[in-house]
Design a protein around this motif. Sequence first.
Motif, PDB file in Angstrom:
ATOM      1  N   PHE A   1     -62.558  37.480 -34.248  1.00 34.90           N
ATOM      2  CA  PHE A   1     -63.916  37.981 -34.016  1.00 34.90           C
ATOM      3  C   PHE A   1     -64.810  37.106 -33.129  1.00 34.90           C
ATOM      4  N   VAL A   2     -64.439  35.841 -32.894  1.00 35.18           N
ATOM      5  CA  VAL A   2     -65.375  34.923 -32.251  1.00 35.18           C
ATOM      6  C   VAL A   2     -64.888  34.414 -30.903  1.00 35.18           C
ATOM      7  N   ASP A   3     -63.624  34.028 -30.815  1.00 39.16           N
ATOM      8  CA  ASP A   3     -63.113  33.308 -29.648  1.00 39.16           C
ATOM      9  C   ASP A   3     -63.398  34.003 -28.323  1.00 39.16           C
ATOM     10  N   ARG A   4     -63.032  35.261 -28.243  1.00 44.10           N
ATOM     11  CA  ARG A   4     -63.196  35.957 -26.968  1.00 44.10           C
ATOM     12  C   ARG A   4     -64.672  36.101 -26.576  1.00 44.10           C
ATOM     13  N   ALA A   5     -65.514  36.411 -27.566  1.00 43.52           N
ATOM     14  CA  ALA A   5     -66.937  36.587 -27.276  1.00 43.52           C
ATOM     15  C   ALA A   5     -67.567  35.285 -26.785  1.00 43.52           C
ATOM     16  N   VAL A   6     -67.225  34.174 -27.430  1.00 45.63           N
ATOM     17  CA  VAL A   6     -67.787  32.882 -27.025  1.00 45.63           C
ATOM     18  C   VAL A   6     -67.284  32.491 -25.637  1.00 45.63           C
ATOM     19  N   SER A   7     -66.004  32.702 -25.387  1.00 47.77           N
ATOM     20  CA  SER A   7     -65.455  32.355 -24.076  1.00 47.77           C
ATOM     21  C   SER A   7     -66.031  33.221 -22.973  1.00 47.77           C
ATOM     22  N   GLU A   8     -66.272  34.482 -23.277  1.00 47.95           N
ATOM     23  CA  GLU A   8     -66.900  35.353 -22.276  1.00 47.95           C
ATOM     24  C   GLU A   8     -68.322  34.896 -21.971  1.00 47.95           C
ATOM     25  N   ALA A   9     -69.035  34.407 -23.006  1.00 44.49           N
ATOM     26  CA  ALA A   9     -70.374  33.868 -22.769  1.00 44.49           C
ATOM     27  C   ALA A   9     -70.297  32.602 -21.922  1.00 44.49           C
ATOM     28  N   ALA A  10     -69.316  31.745 -22.225  1.00 43.11           N
ATOM     29  CA  ALA A  10     -69.138  30.520 -21.439  1.00 43.11           C
ATOM     30  C   ALA A  10     -68.748  30.846 -20.005  1.00 43.11           C
ATOM     31  N   PHE A  11     -68.007  31.928 -19.827  1.00 44.75           N
ATOM     32  CA  PHE A  11     -67.564  32.325 -18.484  1.00 44.75           C
ATOM     33  C   PHE A  11     -68.734  32.676 -17.582  1.00 44.75           C
ATOM     34  N   THR A  12     -69.812  33.201 -18.180  1.00 49.57           N
ATOM     35  CA  THR A  12     -70.993  33.551 -17.389  1.00 49.57           C
ATOM     36  C   THR A  12     -71.701  32.306 -16.854  1.00 49.57           C
ATOM     37  N   LEU A  13     -71.382  31.138 -17.418  1.00 51.43           N
ATOM     38  CA  LEU A  13     -72.015  29.885 -16.986  1.00 51.43           C
ATOM     39  C   LEU A  13     -71.163  29.105 -15.994  1.00 51.43           C
ATOM     40  N   ARG A  14     -70.027  29.674 -15.589  1.00 52.33           N
ATOM     41  CA  ARG A  14     -69.163  28.960 -14.645  1.00 52.33           C
ATOM     42  C   ARG A  14     -69.932  28.681 -13.351  1.00 52.33           C
ATOM     43  N   ASP A  15     -69.589  27.580 -12.709  1.00 51.46           N
ATOM     44  CA  ASP A  15     -70.226  27.161 -11.456  1.00 51.46           C
ATOM     45  C   ASP A  15     -71.700  26.812 -11.642  1.00 51.46           C
ATOM     46  N   THR A  16     -72.124  26.566 -12.882  1.00 54.73           N
ATOM     47  CA  THR A  16     -73.485  26.096 -13.132  1.00 54.73           C
ATOM     48  C   THR A  16     -73.429  24.636 -13.561  1.00 54.73           C
ATOM     49  N   ILE A  17     -74.595  24.019 -13.692  1.00 51.07           N
ATOM     50  CA  ILE A  17     -74.657  22.627 -14.115  1.00 51.07           C
ATOM     51  C   ILE A  17     -74.116  22.449 -15.529  1.00 51.07           C
ATOM     52  N   TRP A  18     -74.224  23.494 -16.349  1.00 54.02           N
ATOM     53  CA  TRP A  18     -73.715  23.420 -17.718  1.00 54.02           C
ATOM     54  C   TRP A  18     -72.196  23.313 -17.722  1.00 54.02           C
ATOM     55  N   HIS A  19     -71.570  24.100 -16.883  1.00 55.57           N
ATOM     56  CA  HIS A  19     -70.108  24.065 -16.798  1.00 55.57           C
ATOM     57  C   HIS A  19     -69.634  22.729 -16.224  1.00 55.57           C
ATOM     58  N   ARG A  20     -70.278  22.278 -15.171  1.00 54.69           N
ATOM     59  CA  ARG A  20     -69.894  20.995 -14.563  1.00 54.69           C
ATOM     60  C   ARG A  20     -70.155  19.836 -15.520  1.00 54.69           C
ATOM     61  N   GLY A  21     -71.282  19.902 -16.228  1.00 57.32           N
ATOM     62  CA  GLY A  21     -71.588  18.851 -17.194  1.00 57.32           C
ATOM     63  C   GLY A  21     -70.584  18.805 -18.331  1.00 57.32           C
ATOM     64  N   ALA A  22     -70.148  19.988 -18.801  1.00 59.02           N
ATOM     65  CA  ALA A  22     -69.162  20.042 -19.876  1.00 59.02           C
ATOM     66  C   ALA A  22     -67.837  19.456 -19.422  1.00 59.02           C
ATOM     67  N   ASN A  23     -67.438  19.767 -18.195  1.00 58.33           N
ATOM     68  CA  ASN A  23     -66.204  19.195 -17.656  1.00 58.33           C
ATOM     69  C   ASN A  23     -66.286  17.679 -17.582  1.00 58.33           C
ATOM     70  N   ALA A  24     -67.421  17.174 -17.133  1.00 55.57           N
ATOM     71  CA  ALA A  24     -67.588  15.719 -17.007  1.00 55.57           C
ATOM     72  C   ALA A  24     -67.595  15.057 -18.381  1.00 55.57           C
ATOM     73  N   LEU A  25     -68.309  15.654 -19.332  1.00 55.75           N
ATOM     74  CA  LEU A  25     -68.404  15.077 -20.666  1.00 55.75           C
ATOM     75  C   LEU A  25     -67.059  15.044 -21.368  1.00 55.75           C
ATOM     76  N   SER A  26     -66.276  16.094 -21.189  1.00 55.55           N
ATOM     77  CA  SER A  26     -64.992  16.165 -21.888  1.00 55.55           C
ATOM     78  C   SER A  26     -64.008  15.109 -21.405  1.00 55.55           C
ATOM     79  N   GLN A  27     -64.290  14.503 -20.242  1.00 57.80           N
ATOM     80  CA  GLN A  27     -63.411  13.454 -19.745  1.00 57.80           C
ATOM     81  C   GLN A  27     -63.479  12.187 -20.594  1.00 57.80           C
ATOM     82  N   ALA A  28     -64.448  12.125 -21.499  1.00 57.89           N
ATOM     83  CA  ALA A  28     -64.505  11.006 -22.440  1.00 57.89           C
ATOM     84  C   ALA A  28     -63.261  10.955 -23.316  1.00 57.89           C
ATOM     85  N   ALA A  29     -62.571  12.092 -23.441  1.00 58.02           N
ATOM     86  CA  ALA A  29     -61.346  12.142 -24.238  1.00 58.02           C
ATOM     87  C   ALA A  29     -60.133  12.470 -23.373  1.00 58.02           C
TER      88      ALA A  29
END
Length: 206
Positions: A25-53
């Motif tokens: 019930f959740v995964d696809r809806a959340v990912s589709e919402a995240a997909f709308t933010l692609r190529d934005t500062i939020w998406h780039r920031g998330a990619n950069a932050l995740s590099q901590a791991a």
Amino acid sequence: MRTILIRTLWAVLATALLVAVCYLFVDRAVSEAAFTLRDTIWHRGANALSQAANSVFFSFWVAAGLVLGGADALRNGLTPRSRAVLFVCLSTVCAMAVGESLKELCGRARPPLLFTKGVYGFFPFAGDYMHASFPSGHTLRIFSSMTALGLVLPRLRVPALALAVVVGASRVLALKHYPSDVLAGALVGIVAAIWCHALFRPGQPR
């Protein structure tokens, strides 16, 4: 030890239920919402932050910690310091080993496949990067290390776990994982640290 085993089993069952709910019930809806933010500062920031791991970064510092902790133990015996360093490193190694095995076994398709090919679900033993979404490797690495760090340095527990949560969430926003992948990764990381703490006994406050 029996208490830890029982609590682990309950945690696994509760997480499995949450994963099932998210998958349905959740995964696809959340990912589709995240997909709308692609190529934005939020998406780039998330990619950069995740590099901590990042796996290369973690492999380097875990190897360095094992060498330094082992050298200190050989020179001065298993002091609280060397035991703590080895404990944090071994917790992360155990989580990574379990995570890699589960990735291969489950073969879950990553979110990009949903948007490019309409592929969603598990494909056991698929054996490639795009089918290695479950559990999240970044999440289990950061949760195992930060949980272990919080066990040996209780004053850092809250900020350490807060960092782990943020990194885990960033993997969803970066379109690398589904929420259920992150939940499973967090469980693997926390359980690995708790069990290593019980078995290794680093000699620090619980």
